[in-house]
Enzyme design. Structure first.
Site, PDB file in Angstrom:
ATOM      1  CE  LYS A 245     -31.771  77.644 133.600  1.00  0.00           C
ATOM      2  NZ  LYS A 245     -30.665  78.580 133.437  1.00  0.00           N
TER       3      LYS A 245
HETATM    4  C1  LIG Z   1     -31.514  74.610 128.320  1.00  0.00           C
HETATM    5  C2  LIG Z   1     -30.322  74.791 129.204  1.00  0.00           C
HETATM    6  N1  LIG Z   1     -29.455  73.788 129.383  1.00  0.00           N
HETATM    7  C3  LIG Z   1     -28.386  73.915 130.176  1.00  0.00           C
HETATM    8  C4  LIG Z   1     -28.126  75.079 130.849  1.00  0.00           C
HETATM    9  C5  LIG Z   1     -26.916  75.177 131.714  1.00  0.00           C
HETATM   10  O1  LIG Z   1     -27.258  75.271 133.069  1.00  0.00           O
HETATM   11  P1  LIG Z   1     -26.152  75.606 134.175  1.00  0.00           P
HETATM   12  O2  LIG Z   1     -25.933  77.070 134.148  1.00  0.00           O
HETATM   13  O3  LIG Z   1     -26.765  75.135 135.467  1.00  0.00           O
HETATM   14  O4  LIG Z   1     -24.937  74.831 133.819  1.00  0.00           O
HETATM   15  C6  LIG Z   1     -28.998  76.155 130.725  1.00  0.00           C
HETATM   16  C7  LIG Z   1     -28.724  77.417 131.409  1.00  0.00           C
HETATM   17  O5  LIG Z   1     -29.210  78.463 131.088  1.00  0.00           O
HETATM   18  C8  LIG Z   1     -30.124  76.021 129.881  1.00  0.00           C
HETATM   19  O6  LIG Z   1     -30.988  77.023 129.691  1.00  0.00           O
END
Ligand SMILES: Cc1ncc(COP(=O)(O)O)c(C=O)c1O
Length: 381
Positions: A180
């Site tokens: 991100k």
């Molecule tokens: C749309 C979306 N939701 C949730 C997540 C999950 O994020 P995290 O890795 O911080 O748990 C991601 C990670 O790529 C994502 O792209």
């Protein structure tokens, strides 16, 4: 190899992390609180609750709403699988809705057909940073008493109707994974304007404790905490928050650079027939967390294209995944998802990172052009 993404981390982040270590307080503490306040302010929300990831943040959001077995939550299949999994963690059923081909996002038109008497929430994703039309979804859902949760994992710094994505969100969850724009290694945040929800979310992320460990430690008198409900350990550390505070101060510059690079990609890709790239929707701006392109209909198999790009020194990625096609969701009931299936099969993510050079971009575009327009066997060498 030109990487698909490289986080912008420097000495400032290293020093901030070291200071947190030297302070002797490394678990959730004052830096987490400071980061919560700063991040919430940056997205126009009243409260921020830092958590260990966006996945755990999404889980807390649906748990907070009382979603459980027998309930349904509408989600896009076209998303990282964590979106759907967060619903499953509660025992509820994720119901997949199709997406719009231009934005990759749920719309009121794709959600309406899958709403049922058991729908307890809609979880909309701002896919790859492209804002979804949340007000249109709220206009559909709120009269039916269905809250709209925003999975803003990728969307820090994107805008919707002239304001940061997340302003006026009922509940939004954010990711600070290195893929991100703003990273704390792993990490996430839930933002909301509701003070009572913020209190409960803070309790839910910390074992259901009546007083947080940090407050007990820093408070003068001995307080004995109570455990008010069965909850989770989804805390962020002060080391992560220290890094996050530095990253947040760079976010505007990161977005400006990504948008500059995206504009240059648009110019270069205009010379590659049949390729359509992600753009701002008319109601907002994307932070270009990922720069995805639709491939021409007659393009070779996506694996061939990825291999062709790799041979030319470019690390690209398949497009956004479709959760319903993964083994974990085999047999999961649902309506056909034609746009989702076309999107996942026919899109690619091209490299985009802060210190990418013009030469890097030229290499990516000529590699893509060559790979697309070279006969299959030549691509394989
Ligand atoms: C749309 C979306 N939701 C949730 C997540 C999950 O994020 P995290 O890795 O911080 O748990 C991601 C990670 O790529 C994502 O792209």
């Amino acid at each position: 190899m030109i990487p698909v993404m490289r986080p912008l981390l420097g000495e400032e982040e290293a020093l901030a992390a070291a200071e947190a270590v030297r302070s002797g307080w490394v678990a959730q503490g004052p830096r987490v609180r400071e980061f919560e306040e700063a991040f919430a302010a940056s997205v126009g929300a009243r409260h921020g609750v830092a958590v260990s990831s966006c996945t755990t943040g999404l889980h807390l959001a649906v748990h907070l709403l009382g979603v459980g077995p027998g309930d349904e939550v509408v989600v896009p299949s076209l998303s990282f699988i964590a979106t759907a999994n967060a619903v499953r963690y509660t025992g509820a059923t994720p119901v997949f809705a199709d997406v719009d081909a231009a934005t990759g996002n749920l719309t009121a038109a794709t959600v309406e057909p899958v709403l049922t008497a058991r729908t307890r929430a809609v979880m909309v994703v701002h896919q790859a940073g492209v804002p979804a039309d949340v007000e249109a979804l709220k206009a559909l859902c709120e009269p039916r008493g269905i809250p709209v949760i925003e999975d803003a994992a990728c969307a820090a710094g994107s805008t919707y109707q002239g304001k940061p994505v997340g302003t006026n969100a009922v509940l939004a969850a954010w990711s600070f994974h290195p893929r991100k724009l703003l990273t704390t290694g792993e990490g996430g945040m839930v933002t909301t304007d509701d003070a009572d929800w913020a209190v409960r979310l803070k309790r839910l992320r910390e074992h259901g404790m009546s007083v947080s460990a940090a407050d007990r430690h820093h408070g003068g008198s001995a307080v004995i905490e109570q455990y008010l409900e069965t909850a989770f350990n989804y805390r962020m550390t002060d080391i992560q928050a220290a890094v996050g505070l530095v990253q947040l101060s760079k976010l505007d510059a990161i977005i400006a650079r990504r948008r500059e690079l995206a504009a240059r990609y648009h110019e270069l890709l205009a010379g590659v027939p049949g390729v359509t790239a992600v753009r701002d929707p008319e109601y907002g701006t994307t932070n270009y967390q990922s720069f995805w392109v639709w491939l021409p209909g007659e393009a070779p198999d996506r694996q061939e294209i990825l291999a062709g790009l790799a041979e030319r020194g470019v690390s690209a990625r398949r497009g956004i995944m479709a959760s319903h096609l993964e083994p974990a969701y085999e047999g999961h009931p649902g309506a056909p998802l034609p746009v989702t299936e076309a999107f996942t099969a026919r899109t690619l993510i091209l490299p985009l990172f802060h210190d990418m050079t013009n030469d890097d971009q030229d290499t990516v575009v000529s590699a893509l052009s060559e790979t697309l327009h070279t006969p299959h066997l030549t691509v394989r060498g």
